[in-house]
Enzyme design. Structure first.
Site, PDB file in Angstrom:
ATOM      1  CB  SER A 163      -0.888   0.011   1.259  1.00  0.00           C
ATOM      2  OG  SER A 163      -1.479   1.281   1.462  1.00  0.00           O
ATOM      3  CE1 TYR A 176      -3.972  -1.539   5.602  1.00  0.00           C
ATOM      4  CE2 TYR A 176      -3.186   0.605   4.839  1.00  0.00           C
ATOM      5  CZ  TYR A 176      -3.696  -0.655   4.573  1.00  0.00           C
ATOM      6  OH  TYR A 176      -3.931  -1.035   3.269  1.00  0.00           O
TER       7      TYR A 176
END
Length: 262
Positions: A163, A176
């Protein structure tokens, strides 16, 4: 989830005729973690269209089975199974079953991911551990289980879905970010270790996607700043379709109007 995937899973459209021409991934067996919806479903569809036999592994076994059933109705080879990437026993069993049934596993796509949008102060310790467990420990466990089989069969390919959260940071996403920065590092470490074994490892760094992962949590998000998950799935197919002498260690795929990347 994009409309075409939704229609495929719900069975509302007449199945399209399968192209009889062998695809670039014909003969390969691919396990996609988190394969039941969103990017995982797009990956399963695209890899199936490319000729691979696809196993959609997900904690939501029913959704994974539904997706696989829709793909089989179109003439593709697909299976759905229960898979909890944070559970070593579940991961080990998945690979044991795949090898027993198919004889080989050529592709592992570590796609399963989760998040909780809260500040560091508000982050419960058990939630931190859960997110790290799915996003970072999960790919480690899956790669650890896949590598011996790929080594014995003479090669394979591991794709880690990372990501832009591995390249920069924004508030209220500490676990995250930690997991995705860690996954990018793990991916490059695996790349170094696996190359002598004829095993390719690629980190696919994806920008924002029009998937439930974002849309369910942020219903007011501007979808024009996001991209169709099918675009990232096609990039994964491209990575997997490279000649045997070539490996792509890292590739980034962004929406044109992404706001999380300069």
């Amino acid at each position: 989830m994009d409309d075409s995937l939704a229609r495929t899973q719900c069975g509302k459209d007449k199945p399209a005729a399968r192209d009889p021409t062998p695809g670039p991934l014909a003969g390969r067996v691919a396990l996609v973690t988190g394969g039941a919806q969103g990017l995982g479903a797009a990956l399963c569809r695209d890899l199936s269209e490319a000729g691979a036999t696809v196993i959609a592994g997900d904690v939501r076994e029913g959704k994974a089975q539904e997706l696989a059933q829709g793909l089989r109705a179109q003439g593709y080879s697909a299976e759905g199974r229960a898979l909890d990437v944070g559970d070593p026993a579940s991961v080990s069993t998945a690979f044991t079953d795949i090898i027993a049934h198919h004889g080989h596993c050529d592709v592992l796509v570590n796609n399963a991911g989760t998040d909780l949008t809260v500040s560091v102060e508000e982050m419960p310790i058990d939630e931190w551990q859960r997110i790290i467990g799915v996003n970072l420990t999960g790919p480690f466990l899956a790669a650890k289980a896949a590598l011996p089989h790929m080594r014995r069969q003479g090669g394979g390919h591991i794709v880690n879905i990372v990501s832009t959260a591995a390249k920069r940071a924004w508030p209220n996403a500490s676990a995250y970010h930690a997991s995705k920065w860690g996954l990018l590092g793990l991916s490059h470490a695996l790349h170094v270790e696996a190359r002598p074994l004829n095993i390719k490892v690629t980190a696919v760094i994806s920008g924002g996607l029009r998937t439930p992962f974002l849309l369910d949590r942020f219903p007011d998000i501007d979808q024009a700043t996001l991209q169709d998950p099918a675009n990232v799935a096609r990039t994964v197919r491209f990575v997997l379709s490279q000649p045997a002498e070539t490996v792509i260690p890292e590739i980034m795929v962004l929406p044109m109007r992404e706001t999380s990347w300069p």
